[in-house]
Scaffold this motif. Structure first.
Motif, PDB file in Angstrom:
ATOM      1  N   ARG A 157       0.828  -1.184  -0.068  1.00 21.50           N
ATOM      2  CA  ARG A 157      -0.030  -0.091  -0.234  1.00 21.50           C
ATOM      3  C   ARG A 157       0.813   1.159   0.155  1.00 21.50           C
ATOM      4  O   ARG A 157       0.511   2.239  -0.447  1.00 21.50           O
ATOM      5  CB  ARG A 157      -0.942  -0.094   1.119  1.00 21.50           C
ATOM      6  N   LYS A 183       2.441   1.730  -3.535  1.00 17.21           N
ATOM      7  CA  LYS A 183       1.303   1.826  -4.309  1.00 17.21           C
ATOM      8  C   LYS A 183       0.962   3.539  -4.182  1.00 17.21           C
ATOM      9  O   LYS A 183       0.764   4.269  -5.132  1.00 17.21           O
ATOM     10  CB  LYS A 183       0.120   1.313  -4.036  1.00 17.21           C
ATOM     11  N   ALA A 184       1.131   3.886  -2.895  1.00 14.18           N
ATOM     12  CA  ALA A 184       0.527   5.235  -2.425  1.00 14.18           C
ATOM     13  C   ALA A 184       1.685   6.161  -3.084  1.00 14.18           C
ATOM     14  O   ALA A 184       1.446   7.327  -3.637  1.00 14.18           O
ATOM     15  CB  ALA A 184       0.393   5.487  -1.198  1.00 14.18           C
ATOM     16  N   ASP A 188       3.586   5.637  -5.541  1.00 11.68           N
ATOM     17  CA  ASP A 188       3.514   5.525  -7.226  1.00 11.68           C
ATOM     18  C   ASP A 188       2.304   6.433  -7.642  1.00 11.68           C
ATOM     19  O   ASP A 188       2.552   7.440  -8.275  1.00 11.68           O
ATOM     20  CB  ASP A 188       3.255   4.213  -7.660  1.00 11.68           C
ATOM     21  N   ASN A 189       1.367   6.475  -6.946  1.00 12.65           N
ATOM     22  CA  ASN A 189       0.190   7.448  -7.289  1.00 12.65           C
ATOM     23  C   ASN A 189       0.583   8.907  -7.061  1.00 12.65           C
ATOM     24  O   ASN A 189       0.163   9.780  -7.788  1.00 12.65           O
ATOM     25  CB  ASN A 189      -0.956   6.943  -6.262  1.00 12.65           C
ATOM     26  N   HIS A 215       2.842   9.638  -9.847  1.00 15.50           N
ATOM     27  CA  HIS A 215       1.843  10.106 -11.168  1.00 15.50           C
ATOM     28  C   HIS A 215       1.210  11.267 -11.116  1.00 15.50           C
ATOM     29  O   HIS A 215       1.046  11.966 -11.971  1.00 15.50           O
ATOM     30  CB  HIS A 215       1.119   8.693 -11.453  1.00 15.50           C
ATOM     31  N   ALA A 216       0.513  11.417  -9.987  1.00 12.25           N
ATOM     32  CA  ALA A 216      -0.464  12.567  -9.727  1.00 12.25           C
ATOM     33  C   ALA A 216       0.258  14.066  -9.886  1.00 12.25           C
ATOM     34  O   ALA A 216      -0.202  15.148 -10.592  1.00 12.25           O
ATOM     35  CB  ALA A 216      -1.038  12.508  -8.291  1.00 12.25           C
TER      36      ALA A 216
END
Length: 135
Positions: free
Chosen positions: A115, A118-119, A121-122, A125-126
């Protein structure tokens, strides 16, 4: 009366006085011994019930001690049974429970790490998307 007769009369009088004083002392000593005898008799009469009561008390105490011995033996048996049950529980379920706990800990740790990755990576990307949108 001659001087010898007078001396004999004085000596006889002194002897009578000595006998009277000794008689009075012996009478007083006899009364004291009588009182002591009465006191000893009363003490003897009063100690019989006390000794019987003490004997009854000791009998009851011995009965209670026998009960306590039985309770102690039962408690010792229960303690041994609990120890054996604990050993059986540890042998049968202890190993699998430890393995299950370790597995669940590892899964939880892996999920958190995933998690977090993933957070991150997000988040990257954001940010890129925002920069690209401004241009």
């Amino acid at each position: 009366m001659s001087a010898g007769h007078i001396a004999a009369l004085i000596a006889a009088g002194a002897f009578v006085l000595l006998v009277l004083f000794l008689a009075i002392a012996l009478i007083k000593l006899g009364r004291t011994l009588d009182e002591a005898t009465i006191a000893i008799r009363k003490a003897h009469e009063n100690t019989d019930p006390i000794l019987h009561g003490a004997n009854d008390t000791i009998t009851h105490v011995n009965t209670q001690l026998e009960r306590v011995d039985g309770i102690t033996a039962n408690a010792q048996a229960v303690s041994g049974n609990v120890s054996a049950l604990s050993s059986v529980f540890t042998a049968t379920l202890g190993g699998p429970l430890v393995k299950t706990a370790a597995f669940s800990y590892g899964v939880t740790k892996a999920m958190r790490a995933r998690r977090k990755a993933k957070a991150e990576d997000n988040g990257k990307h954001a940010r890129r998307g925002r920069k690209g949108g401004r241009r």
